[in-house]
Design a protein around this motif. Structure first.
Motif, short mmCIF file in Angstrom:
data_model
loop_
_atom_site.label_atom_id
_atom_site.label_comp_id
_atom_site.label_asym_id
_atom_site.label_seq_id
_atom_site.Cartn_x
_atom_site.Cartn_y
_atom_site.Cartn_z
N ALA A 80 -32.99 1.59 -60.33
CA ALA A 80 -32.24 0.63 -59.52
C ALA A 80 -32.98 0.29 -58.23
N LYS A 81 -33.60 1.30 -57.62
CA LYS A 81 -34.38 1.04 -56.41
C LYS A 81 -35.57 0.14 -56.70
N ALA A 82 -36.24 0.38 -57.83
CA ALA A 82 -37.39 -0.45 -58.21
C ALA A 82 -36.95 -1.89 -58.46
N GLU A 83 -35.82 -2.04 -59.12
CA GLU A 83 -35.31 -3.39 -59.38
C GLU A 83 -34.92 -4.08 -58.07
N ALA A 84 -34.31 -3.34 -57.16
CA ALA A 84 -33.94 -3.92 -55.86
C ALA A 84 -35.19 -4.33 -55.09
N THR A 85 -36.24 -3.53 -55.17
CA THR A 85 -37.49 -3.87 -54.49
C THR A 85 -38.10 -5.13 -55.10
N ARG A 86 -38.04 -5.24 -56.42
CA ARG A 86 -38.58 -6.43 -57.09
C ARG A 86 -37.80 -7.67 -56.68
N TYR A 87 -36.47 -7.59 -56.67
CA TYR A 87 -35.66 -8.74 -56.27
C TYR A 87 -35.87 -9.09 -54.80
N ARG A 88 -36.08 -8.10 -53.97
CA ARG A 88 -36.34 -8.38 -52.56
C ARG A 88 -37.66 -9.15 -52.41
N ALA A 89 -38.68 -8.73 -53.19
CA ALA A 89 -39.97 -9.43 -53.14
C ALA A 89 -39.81 -10.88 -53.61
N LEU A 90 -39.05 -11.09 -54.68
CA LEU A 90 -38.80 -12.45 -55.16
C LEU A 90 -38.06 -13.28 -54.11
N TRP A 91 -37.10 -12.68 -53.45
CA TRP A 91 -36.33 -13.36 -52.42
C TRP A 91 -37.23 -13.74 -51.24
N GLU A 92 -38.10 -12.82 -50.82
CA GLU A 92 -39.00 -13.11 -49.71
C GLU A 92 -39.99 -14.21 -50.08
N GLU A 93 -40.46 -14.22 -51.33
CA GLU A 93 -41.35 -15.29 -51.77
C GLU A 93 -40.63 -16.64 -51.74
N ALA A 94 -39.38 -16.66 -52.19
CA ALA A 94 -38.60 -17.90 -52.16
C ALA A 94 -38.39 -18.38 -50.73
N LEU A 95 -38.10 -17.45 -49.83
CA LEU A 95 -37.94 -17.82 -48.41
C LEU A 95 -39.23 -18.39 -47.85
N ALA A 96 -40.36 -17.80 -48.21
CA ALA A 96 -41.65 -18.30 -47.73
C ALA A 96 -41.89 -19.72 -48.22
N ARG A 97 -41.54 -19.99 -49.48
CA ARG A 97 -41.69 -21.36 -50.00
C ARG A 97 -40.80 -22.33 -49.25
N GLU A 98 -39.57 -21.93 -49.00
CA GLU A 98 -38.63 -22.80 -48.29
C GLU A 98 -39.12 -23.10 -46.88
N VAL A 99 -39.61 -22.08 -46.19
CA VAL A 99 -40.11 -22.28 -44.82
C VAL A 99 -41.32 -23.20 -44.85
N SER A 100 -42.17 -23.05 -45.84
CA SER A 100 -43.34 -23.90 -45.98
C SER A 100 -42.93 -25.36 -46.18
N LEU A 101 -41.93 -25.58 -47.03
CA LEU A 101 -41.44 -26.94 -47.27
C LEU A 101 -40.78 -27.53 -46.03
N VAL A 102 -40.03 -26.74 -45.30
CA VAL A 102 -39.41 -27.22 -44.06
C VAL A 102 -40.48 -27.58 -43.04
N LYS A 103 -41.52 -26.77 -42.93
CA LYS A 103 -42.63 -27.07 -42.01
C LYS A 103 -43.32 -28.37 -42.40
N GLN A 104 -43.57 -28.54 -43.70
CA GLN A 104 -44.22 -29.75 -44.19
C GLN A 104 -43.35 -30.98 -43.89
N LEU A 105 -42.05 -30.88 -44.12
CA LEU A 105 -41.13 -31.98 -43.83
C LEU A 105 -41.13 -32.30 -42.35
N TRP A 106 -41.12 -31.27 -41.52
CA TRP A 106 -41.15 -31.46 -40.07
C TRP A 106 -42.42 -32.21 -39.64
N ASP A 107 -43.56 -31.80 -40.18
CA ASP A 107 -44.83 -32.45 -39.85
C ASP A 107 -44.83 -33.91 -40.30
N GLU A 108 -44.28 -34.18 -41.50
CA GLU A 108 -44.22 -35.55 -42.01
C GLU A 108 -43.31 -36.41 -41.13
N ARG A 109 -42.20 -35.88 -40.69
CA ARG A 109 -41.30 -36.65 -39.82
C ARG A 109 -41.96 -36.95 -38.48
#
Length: 133
Positions: A80-109
């Motif tokens: 269960a701890k290993a699975e939680a760690t894996r999901y946390r890594a996936l969540w952090e990767e998704a957040l990084a993508r979202e922040v990257s897209l928000v930054k790109q949108l900000w620069d374009e605006r």
């Protein structure tokens, strides 16, 4: 079997079933826990007393059987701890993508706002008058 041994064996069965009366639930099965559950003092089951030899063997066997489920629980906890760690890594990767897209949108605006300001020169007044259609 004497009444004393009967009390000890009954106490051992209660501990095995998880329904102790005199000790907390989930207590590890040991000589001391069996003696306390039987209403006796801690340390009353001694290896030096021949009357307790059969009881000690049964207690040892029960403690080995009890240890297996605890290992299984630890394995499940590790999974269960290993699975939680894996999901946390996936969540952090998704957040990084979202922040990257928000930054790109900000620069374009910002770039679009600069282009618009350059095209209008910033000094153009609106032709429409308010209140007329």
């Amino acid at each position: 079997m004497t009444d004393i041994l009967k009390d000890y064996f009954e106490a051992l069965e209660r501990l095995k079933m998880g329904n102790p009366v005199n000790v907390p639930k989930g207590t590890k099965i040991t000589n001391d826990s069996v003696s306390l559950e039987a209403g006796r003092k801690k340390g009353s089951i001694k290896k030096s007393r021949p009357i307790f030899s059969d009881l000690i063997q049964v207690i040892d066997a029960a403690s080995k059987v009890e240890a297996k489920p605890r290992d299984e629980i630890r394995e499940r906890l590790g999974e269960a701890k290993a699975e939680a760690t894996r999901y946390r890594a996936l969540w952090e990767e998704a957040l990084a993508r979202e922040v990257s897209l928000v930054k790109q949108l900000w620069d374009e605006r910002e770039a679009w706002a600069k282009e618009q300001a350059a095209l209008t020169g910033g000094k153009v007044a609106s032709i429409r008058k308010t209140g007329q259609v």
